[in-house]
Design a protein around this motif. Structure first.
Motif, PDB file in Angstrom:
ATOM      1  N   LEU A  14       0.836  -1.197   0.000  1.00 23.33           N
ATOM      2  CA  LEU A  14       0.000   0.000   0.000  1.00 23.33           C
ATOM      3  C   LEU A  14       0.873   1.250   0.000  1.00 23.33           C
ATOM      4  CD1 LEU A  14      -2.668   1.479   0.052  1.00 23.33           C
ATOM      5  CD2 LEU A  14      -2.660   1.254   2.564  1.00 23.33           C
ATOM      6  N   LYS A  15       1.908   1.274   0.799  1.00 21.97           N
ATOM      7  CA  LYS A  15       2.810   2.436   0.832  1.00 21.97           C
ATOM      8  C   LYS A  15       3.403   2.682  -0.552  1.00 21.97           C
ATOM      9  CE  LYS A  15       6.950   4.385   2.955  1.00 21.97           C
ATOM     10  NZ  LYS A  15       7.602   4.679   1.673  1.00 21.97           N
ATOM     11  N   GLU A  22      -0.735   5.759  -7.339  1.00 22.57           N
ATOM     12  CA  GLU A  22      -1.691   4.842  -7.971  1.00 22.57           C
ATOM     13  C   GLU A  22      -3.120   5.340  -7.756  1.00 22.57           C
ATOM     14  OE1 GLU A  22      -1.194   1.916  -9.698  1.00 22.57           O
ATOM     15  OE2 GLU A  22       0.973   2.105  -9.553  1.00 22.57           O
ATOM     16  N   SER A  23      -3.953   5.150  -8.749  1.00 24.66           N
ATOM     17  CA  SER A  23      -5.354   5.521  -8.630  1.00 24.66           C
ATOM     18  C   SER A  23      -6.079   4.428  -7.856  1.00 24.66           C
ATOM     19  CB  SER A  23      -5.956   5.684 -10.025  1.00 24.66           C
ATOM     20  OG  SER A  23      -7.327   5.954  -9.915  1.00 24.66           O
ATOM     21  N   ALA A  42      -5.968  10.578   2.532  1.00 25.50           N
ATOM     22  CA  ALA A  42      -6.759  10.335   1.322  1.00 25.50           C
ATOM     23  C   ALA A  42      -7.821   9.260   1.513  1.00 25.50           C
ATOM     24  CB  ALA A  42      -5.891  10.011   0.115  1.00 25.50           C
ATOM     25  N   SER A  43      -7.936   8.694   2.713  1.00 26.60           N
ATOM     26  CA  SER A  43      -8.995   7.714   2.925  1.00 26.60           C
ATOM     27  C   SER A  43     -10.287   8.435   3.282  1.00 26.60           C
ATOM     28  CB  SER A  43      -8.613   6.700   4.007  1.00 26.60           C
ATOM     29  OG  SER A  43      -8.433   7.329   5.256  1.00 26.60           O
ATOM     30  N   LYS A  60     -16.491   1.040 -10.925  1.00 27.47           N
ATOM     31  CA  LYS A  60     -16.286  -0.374 -10.589  1.00 27.47           C
ATOM     32  C   LYS A  60     -14.886  -0.851 -10.972  1.00 27.47           C
ATOM     33  CE  LYS A  60     -20.566  -1.116  -9.229  1.00 27.47           C
ATOM     34  NZ  LYS A  60     -20.940  -0.481  -8.013  1.00 27.47           N
ATOM     35  N   ASP A  61     -14.188  -0.059 -11.800  1.00 29.20           N
ATOM     36  CA  ASP A  61     -12.815  -0.396 -12.186  1.00 29.20           C
ATOM     37  C   ASP A  61     -11.776   0.146 -11.206  1.00 29.20           C
ATOM     38  OD1 ASP A  61     -13.717  -1.663 -14.512  1.00 29.20           O
ATOM     39  OD2 ASP A  61     -13.730   0.232 -15.612  1.00 29.20           O
ATOM     40  N   THR A  62     -12.206   1.011 -10.286  1.00 22.83           N
ATOM     41  CA  THR A  62     -11.279   1.605  -9.328  1.00 22.83           C
ATOM     42  C   THR A  62     -10.914   0.580  -8.260  1.00 22.83           C
ATOM     43  OG1 THR A  62     -12.252   3.790  -9.649  1.00 22.83           O
ATOM     44  CG2 THR A  62     -10.977   3.454  -7.626  1.00 22.83           C
ATOM     45  N   PRO A  63      -9.632   0.361  -8.024  1.00 19.72           N
ATOM     46  CA  PRO A  63      -9.251  -0.533  -6.926  1.00 19.72           C
ATOM     47  C   PRO A  63      -9.702   0.058  -5.586  1.00 19.72           C
ATOM     48  CG  PRO A  63      -7.399  -0.132  -8.386  1.00 19.72           C
ATOM     49  CD  PRO A  63      -8.468   0.830  -8.780  1.00 19.72           C
TER      50      PRO A  63
END
Length: 112
Positions: A14-15, A22-23, A42-43, A60-63
């Motif tokens: 994640l870091k 990353e998007s 950013a959460s 729906k494509d966003t991780p």
């Protein structure tokens, strides 16, 4: 293929993703007070009241990376979100507690 509809994500990955810009969408399912006291920058806080907006606003494509206290409750939320049609859903292993221990300078607080 995995039996679970989501993947586990470790803190170092994640870091790396965040450092690389990353998007992705970070959602924190802890209680509102805990989120206000500290969260991954950013959460966004996710609860029953805000989940509709997330579903409406997030492709729906966003991780999606789901964060809880220790990485347990996030697994249930990640499975549910995957069931809503998101292709890439992750549960953060170790949760916010592990993130804050490893990266204390990378914790944001909500404005008072």
């Amino acid at each position: 293929m995995s039996d679970t509809p989501f993947e586990h994500l470790d803190i170092p990955t994640l870091k790396t993703w965040l450092d690389a810009g990353e998007s992705l969408a970070l959602v924190d399912i802890r209680d509102p007070m805990s989120f206000a006291q500290g969260h991954i920058p950013a959460s966004r806080h996710l609860d029953n009241a805000s989940v509709g907006a997330l579903l409406d606003e997030t492709s729906k494509d966003t991780p999606l990376v789901v964060v809880c206290y220790h990485g347990h409750s996030s697994q249930q939320a990640a499975a549910w979100l995957a069931g809503q049609g998101y292709a890439r859903v992750y549960s953060l292993d170790g949760g916010f507690t592990d993130w804050a221990a490893r990266h204390p300078t990378r914790v944001a607080t909500a404005p008072a």
